[in-house]
Design a protein around this motif. Structure first.
Motif, short mmCIF file in Angstrom:
data_model
loop_
_atom_site.label_atom_id
_atom_site.label_comp_id
_atom_site.label_asym_id
_atom_site.label_seq_id
_atom_site.Cartn_x
_atom_site.Cartn_y
_atom_site.Cartn_z
N GLN A 1 0.82 -1.21 0.00
CA GLN A 1 0.00 0.00 0.00
C GLN A 1 0.86 1.26 0.00
N ALA A 2 1.90 1.28 0.79
CA ALA A 2 2.76 2.47 0.86
C ALA A 2 3.47 2.72 -0.46
N LEU A 3 4.01 1.66 -1.05
CA LEU A 3 4.82 1.82 -2.24
C LEU A 3 4.00 1.98 -3.52
N ARG A 4 2.70 1.83 -3.41
CA ARG A 4 1.85 2.16 -4.56
C ARG A 4 1.88 3.65 -4.84
N GLY B 1 4.78 9.12 -3.24
CA GLY B 1 4.67 10.57 -3.05
C GLY B 1 3.58 10.99 -2.09
N SER B 2 2.84 10.02 -1.57
CA SER B 2 1.74 10.33 -0.68
C SER B 2 2.25 10.89 0.64
N GLY C 1 12.55 2.12 2.04
CA GLY C 1 11.64 3.23 1.80
C GLY C 1 11.83 4.37 2.78
N LEU C 2 12.18 4.03 4.02
CA LEU C 2 12.38 5.06 5.05
C LEU C 2 13.79 5.64 5.03
N GLY C 3 14.66 5.07 4.22
CA GLY C 3 16.03 5.60 4.11
C GLY C 3 16.89 5.33 5.32
N ASP C 4 16.80 4.13 5.87
CA ASP C 4 17.64 3.78 7.03
C ASP C 4 19.12 3.92 6.70
#
Length: 376
Positions: free
Chosen positions: A151-154, A157-158, A195-198
């Motif tokens: 859901q997040a990676l769909r 830019g959200s 996705g969070l850039g760890d």
């Protein structure tokens, strides 16, 4: 149509690798530049017609198909739970099935038009019920975590992107507590961390938890590879080094020697149509590594179709048509894999390369008469 579309949400992400819009544009550009299916070039070969290609998975999984069909009919979560329970600690197969179930929940949600934030984060009907009625079921928690990643990676830019990924991380850690020996929650968390850039040090720590539980897990390596790539948080050199280390240290019978082929694909120049690139020493070495891995690994390895699909792409580009035809014979019918799933029409992308392989094979004197039936 249900059967063909139910996992498109998962396939767009591939579960193990998340590429940007530019890669999808390049795939479409390649098709527009001449990789177009003309007529029906398959007579006598036994290949599956374009309209019947299954875009959901890279290869067949009859048990998964049966569970999905039952869930669509009843909206009951129990077929999914029973499927994962029977999968046990076959970690490669379990990882693919968790991804698929999460994609099914995402598709059901999109199909139902539930667009509220809370709905997006909670999931489809059967997944919500699963989590409510069996909160301690590790399969449900694993599927829920992967669903949140999908859901997040769909929509990266959200404004909810980070919030949903943080929630996914929380569910990943809950799932890890429910099944301490399982690598699945940590593999899902690899996408969250990317996705969070760890920081690299934190990502290495997370990767160590995966490697401790499943050191030869091909899907896990493919999930980790993008973090080190140039388009995410690393470079071509770092990604290739990660792949080469895994391949060099792989025991016999694993698919890890094929990992450098995926690293090469990650860093191909955009819209490059030069034949010599695909016949270079780097590409040839990666292709041979993939061939070696497939020869040595079990024939029914769950990740083997992924390797075969990418091999088809490279072998056609390198004009090694006889080898491409052999891979097509073994993998034809299912097209839910890299690189086809990066295009706007995975079945058409695959069929275009298949047509090129047939044309090249016949130009070199090959015929359908002596070609073994597809799938045998």
């Amino acid at each position: 149509m249900d059967a063909l579309l139910v996992l498109l949400a998962a396939l767009a992400l591939g579960g193990f690798v998340f590429l940007p819009w530019m890669r999808r544009r390049r795939a479409a550009a390649h098709t527009q530049r001449g990789l177009v299916v003309a007529g029906d070039p398959m007579a006598g070969y036994g290949f599956v017609p374009l309209e019947k290609l299954d875009v959901r998975l890279p290869g067949p999984d009859e048990e998964l198909d049966a569970a999905l069909a039952e869930m669509r009919r009843t909206h009951d979560w129990r077929p999914a739970a029973e499927l994962l329970k029977s999968t046990g600690d076959d970690w490669e197969r379990r990882w693919q099935r968790v991804q698929t179930l999460a994609g099914a929940a995402a598709f059901e949600l999109a199909e139902g038009g539930e667009a509220a934030d809370a709905g997006r984060r909670t999931g489809g009907i059967w997944l919500r019920t699963w989590r409510s009625e069996a909160p301690k079921d590790p399969g449900g928690a694993q599927t829920h975590a992967q669903f949140l990643v999908v859901q997040a990676l769909r929509d990266p830019g959200s404004q909810d992107f980070r919030m949903i990924l943080e929630e996914a991380r929380t569910v990943c850690r809950e799932a890890a507590l429910l099944a301490p020996g399982s690598p699945i929650p940590y593999i899902t968390e690899l996408a969250v961390a990317r996705g969070l850039g760890d920081r690299p040090a934190d990502y290495e720590e997370l990767w160590a938890k995966v490697a401790q539980r499943a050191p030869q897990h091909m899907g896990a390596h493919l999930a980790a590879l993008p973090y080190w790539s140039q388009k995410w948080h690393g470079s071509r050199k770092e990604a290739e080094a990660f792949a080469e280390r895994a391949a060099a240290g792989a025991p016999a019978g694993t698919l890890l020697p094929a990992l450098p082929l995926f690293a090469v694909y990650e860093h191909l120049p955009e819209a490059n149509m030069v034949r010599s690139l695909y016949q270079s020493a780097v590409v040839e070495r990666a292709i041979e590594g993939a061939h070696f891995a497939l020869r040595e690994a079990p024939a029914d390895h769950p990740m083997a179709p992924h390797v075969r699909h990418l091999l088809v792409w490279f072998l056609v580009r390198a004009e090694r048509y006889a080898e491409a035809m052999e891979q097509l014979r073994l993998v034809d019918g299912h097209v839910g894999a890299v690189p086809w799933s990066y295009g706007h029409s995975p079945a058409a992308e695959y069929a275009a390369y298949r047509a090129l392989a047939i044309a090249g094979w016949e130009q070199l004197g090959g015929t359908s008469a002596g070609f073994p039936p597809a799938g045998n």
